[in-house]
Design an enzyme around this catalytic site. Structure first.
Site, mmCIF file in Angstrom:
data_model
loop_
_atom_site.group_PDB
_atom_site.id
_atom_site.type_symbol
_atom_site.label_atom_id
_atom_site.label_comp_id
_atom_site.label_asym_id
_atom_site.label_seq_id
_atom_site.Cartn_x
_atom_site.Cartn_y
_atom_site.Cartn_z
ATOM 1 N N ASP A 177 0.903 -1.150 0.000
ATOM 2 C CA ASP A 177 0.000 0.000 0.000
ATOM 3 C C ASP A 177 0.940 1.197 0.000
ATOM 4 O OD1 ASP A 177 -1.432 2.295 0.867
ATOM 5 O OD2 ASP A 177 -3.043 0.977 1.514
ATOM 6 N N HIS A 178 1.038 1.868 -1.139
ATOM 7 C CA HIS A 178 2.130 2.850 -1.246
ATOM 8 C C HIS A 178 1.948 4.009 -0.274
ATOM 9 C CE1 HIS A 178 -0.536 5.095 -3.999
ATOM 10 N NE2 HIS A 178 0.246 6.125 -3.828
ATOM 11 N N HIS A 240 -5.797 2.764 1.206
ATOM 12 C CA HIS A 240 -4.992 3.904 1.662
ATOM 13 C C HIS A 240 -5.604 4.616 2.872
ATOM 14 C CE1 HIS A 240 -3.012 3.062 -2.001
ATOM 15 N NE2 HIS A 240 -3.720 3.832 -2.798
#
Ligand code: NDP
Ligand code: BG6
Length: 484
Positions: A177-178, A240
């Site tokens: 999950d950036h 996110h």
């Protein structure tokens, strides 16, 4: 301040989907940057893999173009680029077929970290895991990096976890999950657990509410067909924003280690209340003079997918019961601005008398752009005229506070890939976390689908639909302005 770059161990990193959009825009330019920073050891290798015919030389040309297109000009240095490209190889492989697998097996070296980045369509994740195992390419210490989306609901996420678990142990699986790789997101933990100042106030007794905004100015043009199957809930909230909520709300972990942190995050997700229909507002952006609206961008004039969502969320635990978390995210909004605002309650007794427009203490953590923190405090307005109060920001911009070091802050992908090589899973989602997030999300989506809920139109360049403003207004609160 001196930045300390510690080289990682030697590695072979295979990027399945090494010619795709994500590899071109993020992964490869990010790796180049780590190379320039001196973090890549001499014998590190990166192996692109995809079906399209290409050899090493062709791949190096491809990556050179990607670096030129997606790295800032000041980072482009011909010598450095050549040095980086010399570590690249390419292998033609089909995730669903037999071709290329024995070549890959022959290419891999012993005694180095083996990492496999699944930057391909999610439908291929299982095929890759199975073939890596069948061809004995992955060993017990190998890592796989799995891109989002991780399933589209609880059932598909469970199925994916199951197929990966057939071949890899949980400690080998890195679900990206950036947002977890963003500098300020990690700073949330540093601020909360590295200072004594905030923690005693960090609960329902002192926090009135929390606002989380992730606003984008871009629409979904160009990726409309993917997005229309997801919408803001699946594309942004389930992953996110859920991660941001976890980091804001979790209990202090006993250690900063992967399972201690993820255990605490999981408890937050499991404590989220189901949402009532009037606690959710969905929207779709409308056309403006210059650009088409969502229905044109997604190529379905009857689409009921949301490009905006606002919600009032509740966490049922001792720390947070009674403190709502208002969350909103959307495309084609007024500005690209992401922030978390912790809005504190007023002092219990006001000794200064009523004063207009007092808004109290707010801690704002700006995720992007202009990463930093800002704490609004009340002081006396300077000069004569009695005790008039005014709110001023105590502002800390990372760029100002850290000087040149702030420019060296790695992009989320860079940091996360280096963590994979280091074998540190703290900033990656565990399987049970992803499943818990879907378990909370699924009934909400099912309810919209059952009643054919249609999102409200909102003007491009606005703050979203009017109803989203009402979500706070009716509680006597208001959203912070969306601005860069
Ligand atoms: P692309 O469609 O741009 O690229 C797909 C890549 O996979 C290509 O290199 C393609 O090359 C390769 N590929 C396709 N089929 C096979 C196959 N059968 N065997 C081996 N390789 C194959 O996708 P993206 O790069 O955009 O996305 C990749 C992943 O990253 C997806 O899971 C996506 O959801 C995720 N993601 C992407 C983001 C982005 O910004 N692009 C953001 C967040 C997540 P070839 O056809 O030659 O085989
Ligand atoms: C991706 C979503 O995961 O995150 C995109 O699929 C979104 O729709 C993007 O635009 C936002 O990321 P960032 O880092 O630009 O905030």
């Amino acid at each position: 301040m001196v930045s300390r770059v510690i080289p990682v161990d030697p590695f072979d990193l295979v990027i399945f989907g090494g010619t795709g959009d994500l590899a071109r825009r993020k992964i490869l330019p990010g790796l180049y940057r780590r190379y320039c920073a001196g973090q890549m050891p001499e014998d590190a290798r990166i192996i692109g893999a995809a079906r399209g015919e290409m050899d090493d030389a062709g791949y190096r040309d491809f990556v050179r173009e990607a670096i030129v297109e997606f790295s800032p000009p000041k980072e482009q240095n011909a010598e450095q680029i050549d040095g980086f490209l010399s570590r690249l190889h390419f292998i033609v492989i089909d995730a669903k077929g037999t071709g290329g697998w024995s070549d890959l097996a022959a290419l891999m070296r012993d005694g180095v970290v083996r990492a496999f980045y699944f930057s391909v369509a999610p439908g291929l994740f299982g095929d890759l895991a199975t073939r890596l195992h069948a061809h004995a390419i992955a060993d017990d210490d190998s890592r796989i990096v799995v891109e989002k989306p991780f399933g589209r609901d609880l059932a598909t996420a469970k199925a994916l976890n199951k197929v990966l678990a057939e071949h890899f142990d949980e400690h080998q699986i890195y679900r990206i999950d950036h947002y977890l790789g963003k500098e300020t997101v990690q700073n949330l933990m540093a601020v909360r657990f590295g200072n004594i100042l905030f923690e005693p106030l960090w609960n329902a007794q002192y926090v009135d509410h929390i606002q989380i905004t992730v606003a984008e100015t871009v629409g979904v043009g160009g990726r409309g067909s993917y997005y229309d199957k997801s919408g803001a809930m699946r594309d942004m909230v389930q992953n996110h924003l859920m991660q941001l909520i976890c980091l804001i709300a979790m209990e202090p972990p006993s250690h900063f280690d992967p399972d201690a942190v993820r255990d605490e995050k999981l408890k937050v997700i499991r404590a989220l209340d189901p949402l009532a229909p009037d606690e959710i507002v969905r929207g779709q952006y409308l056309a403006d003079e210059d650009q088409p609206g969502y229905l044109v961008d997604c190529e379905d004039p009857a689409s009921k997918t949301e490009s905006f969502i606002a919600m009032k969320m509740h966490i049922s635990n001792w720390r947070w019961k009674g403190t709502p978390i208002y969350v909103r995210t959307g495309k084609r909004l007024r500005a690209r601005a992401s922030e978390i605002a912790v809005v504190f309650k007023d002092p219990p007794h006001n000794i200064f008398g009523e004063q207009e427009d007092r808004r109290g203490n707010v801690l704002v953590i700006r995720l992007q752009p202009n990463e930093g923190m800002n704490l609004r405090v009340t002081i006396k307005e300077p000069g004569p005229g009695g005790m008039r109060l005014v709110e001023v920001p105590l502002d800390m911009s990372f760029a100002e506070a850290l000087g040149p070091d702030a420019e060296d802050i790695p992009d989320a992908y860079e940091r996360l890939i280096m963590d994979v090589i280091r074998g540190n899973q703290t900033l990656f989602m565990r399987g049970d976390e992803v499943e818990a997030a879907w378990a909370w999300t699924d009934p909400i989506i099912a309810a919209w689908e059952a009643k054919g809920d249609k999102p409200k139109g909102y003007d491009a360049g606005s703050s979203g639909p009017e109803d989203a403003l009402m979500l706070l207004h009716r509680d006597g609160r208001r959203w912070r302005e969306i601005r860069e």
